[in-house]
Design a protein around this motif. Structure first.
Motif, PDB file in Angstrom:
ATOM      1  N   VAL A 104      57.474   0.214 -42.379  1.00  8.55           N
ATOM      2  CA  VAL A 104      58.786   0.844 -42.560  1.00  8.55           C
ATOM      3  C   VAL A 104      59.511   0.335 -43.536  1.00  8.55           C
ATOM      4  CG1 VAL A 104      60.935   0.955 -41.583  1.00  8.55           C
ATOM      5  CG2 VAL A 104      58.962   1.126 -40.185  1.00  8.55           C
ATOM      6  N   TYR A 154      61.724  -0.341 -32.801  1.00 10.65           N
ATOM      7  CA  TYR A 154      62.108  -0.753 -34.394  1.00 10.65           C
ATOM      8  C   TYR A 154      63.802  -0.703 -34.334  1.00 10.65           C
ATOM      9  CZ  TYR A 154      62.063  -1.419 -39.238  1.00 10.65           C
ATOM     10  OH  TYR A 154      62.302  -1.943 -40.538  1.00 10.65           O
ATOM     11  N   ARG A 189      59.993   4.434 -32.238  1.00  9.95           N
ATOM     12  CA  ARG A 189      61.373   4.403 -33.199  1.00  9.95           C
ATOM     13  C   ARG A 189      62.471   3.341 -32.101  1.00  9.95           C
ATOM     14  NH1 ARG A 189      63.929   9.733 -35.408  1.00  9.95           N
ATOM     15  NH2 ARG A 189      65.939   9.229 -35.593  1.00  9.95           N
ATOM     16  N   LYS A 190      62.213   3.564 -30.860  1.00 17.76           N
ATOM     17  CA  LYS A 190      63.347   2.661 -30.168  1.00 17.76           C
ATOM     18  C   LYS A 190      63.003   1.216 -30.414  1.00 17.76           C
ATOM     19  CE  LYS A 190      64.856   1.577 -25.428  1.00 17.76           C
ATOM     20  NZ  LYS A 190      64.471   1.956 -23.822  1.00 17.76           N
ATOM     21  N   TRP A 195      58.393   9.800 -40.389  1.00 16.36           N
ATOM     22  CA  TRP A 195      58.286   8.841 -39.388  1.00 16.36           C
ATOM     23  C   TRP A 195      56.805   9.345 -38.884  1.00 16.36           C
ATOM     24  CZ3 TRP A 195      59.888   4.702 -37.819  1.00 16.36           C
ATOM     25  CH2 TRP A 195      59.517   4.370 -36.342  1.00 16.36           C
ATOM     26  N   TYR A 204      65.680  -3.506 -36.730  1.00 19.61           N
ATOM     27  CA  TYR A 204      66.673  -2.814 -37.479  1.00 19.61           C
ATOM     28  C   TYR A 204      67.804  -3.936 -38.218  1.00 19.61           C
ATOM     29  CZ  TYR A 204      70.775  -0.495 -39.537  1.00 19.61           C
ATOM     30  OH  TYR A 204      71.653   0.174 -40.363  1.00 19.61           O
ATOM     31  N   VAL A 239      63.743   8.306 -41.895  1.00 17.67           N
ATOM     32  CA  VAL A 239      64.292   9.247 -40.966  1.00 17.67           C
ATOM     33  C   VAL A 239      64.813  10.386 -41.876  1.00 17.67           C
ATOM     34  CG1 VAL A 239      66.098   9.806 -39.454  1.00 17.67           C
ATOM     35  CG2 VAL A 239      64.582   7.791 -39.168  1.00 17.67           C
ATOM     36  N   SER A 253      70.316   5.752 -33.354  1.00 14.08           N
ATOM     37  CA  SER A 253      69.945   5.607 -31.966  1.00 14.08           C
ATOM     38  C   SER A 253      70.220   6.814 -31.012  1.00 14.08           C
ATOM     39  CB  SER A 253      70.579   4.304 -31.384  1.00 14.08           C
ATOM     40  OG  SER A 253      70.013   3.230 -32.012  1.00 14.08           O
ATOM     41  N   ILE A 275      64.041   1.924 -42.483  1.00 11.14           N
ATOM     42  CA  ILE A 275      64.180   3.186 -41.309  1.00 11.14           C
ATOM     43  C   ILE A 275      65.016   4.222 -41.758  1.00 11.14           C
ATOM     44  CG2 ILE A 275      65.923   1.737 -40.100  1.00 11.14           C
ATOM     45  CD1 ILE A 275      63.110   3.914 -38.661  1.00 11.14           C
ATOM     46  N   SER A 319      55.804   7.954 -30.058  1.00  8.71           N
ATOM     47  CA  SER A 319      56.892   8.197 -31.175  1.00  8.71           C
ATOM     48  C   SER A 319      58.352   7.656 -30.686  1.00  8.71           C
ATOM     49  CB  SER A 319      57.089   9.633 -31.622  1.00  8.71           C
ATOM     50  OG  SER A 319      58.039   9.501 -32.705  1.00  8.71           O
TER      51      SER A 319
END
Length: 261
Positions: free
Chosen positions: A68, A107, A104-105, A83, A112, A78, A135, A74, A100
């Protein structure tokens, strides 16, 4: 300007980040050193730390962080819609359909803020935290009842169509069922505006496991074989034929759940 910031798991209010204990180069070169610093960071920041399990294996957070951040972080991934590049690196099997979302959750909850400190060298969360926007998907357009979206019909199957629609900055793909019998059938590849009539649904036809499998792989193969519909169909048929009965059953169950919904 910084402001009190609540941790992503609801623990404590913070006006500043913990100071970085190493350089970006140091933490990316050594996976064990990276995990140590990540655990210390969460301990100081007051947030929970637990490595997610995907497909029976622990998620490689070190690799995820490198993939990333090497692409600009991130938020840039996005906004640039990259992604899928991250997903391709991890090569999750076809049975892990929510990979996926989990990735993402993971990260956003674990990496983050760590990224903000160790990659961007920020000293405090901003007033409008981009993590919260990512989020909660606040950038996603909401379509009201009777609203319109622009889309493309990618393919046709027995119970309807596979479509791609533009929703704000996103492109979403999926099924479209139950074209009214008195409406003209749109042709393959038609670009137009169609009104989405949201009403009490009539009984849905059964969605077969092959329909679910076809849609999942059609979306993946379409960019690779643009305009070669027959090639895509044949490849999907070959892929389906290589599945075991247990693997096919997974898709059959997805079809049943889709019909229930």
């Amino acid at each position: 300007m910084s402001a009190p910031h609540q941790g992503p798991n609801g623990y404590g209010l913070y006006t500043s980040y913990p100071s970085p204990e190493a350089s970006y180069e140091e933490i990316t070169q050594n996976p064990q050193f990276f995990l140590e610093k990540l655990q210390i960071f969460h301990s100081l920041f007051g947030t929970k730390f637990k490595i997610p399990i995907i497909g029976g294996n622990s998620l490689d957070l070190h690799r995820l962080f490198i993939e990333v951040t090497s692409r600009g972080g991130i938020e840039k991934i996005v906004s640039d819609r990259r992604w899928k590049e991250i997903m391709a690196v991890f090569k999750f099997g076809p049975t892990i359909t929510n990979a996926s979302f989990i990735l993402r959750k993971a990260y956003l909850s674990l990496l983050y803020h760590f990224e903000q400190v160790y990659y961007f060298r920020k000293k405090a969360p901003t007033v409008s935290d981009a993590k919260d926007r990512l989020s909660h998907g606040s950038a996603r357009q909401v379509v009201e009842v009777g609203g319109q979206v622009s889309g493309t019909i990618d393919n046709r199957f027995e119970q309807g169509y596979i479509v791609t629609v533009d929703l704000g900055t996103e492109k979403l793909s999926g099924f479209l069922y139950h074209l009214p019998s008195d409406s003209p059938a749109p042709s393959h590849g038609t670009h137009n505006m169609y009104q989405l009539a949201l009403r009490e649904p009539s009984p849905e036809p059964d969605v077969s496991g092959y329909d679910m499998f076809f849609t999942e792989h059609y979306i993946r193969l379409k960019p690779l074989y643009h305009g070669q519909e027959n090639v895509i169909r044949k490849r999907i048929q070959v892929l389906w034929s290589t599945l075991t009965e247990e693997e096919k059953q997974v898709y059959q169950e997805k079809g049943l759940r889709g019909t229930e919904r």
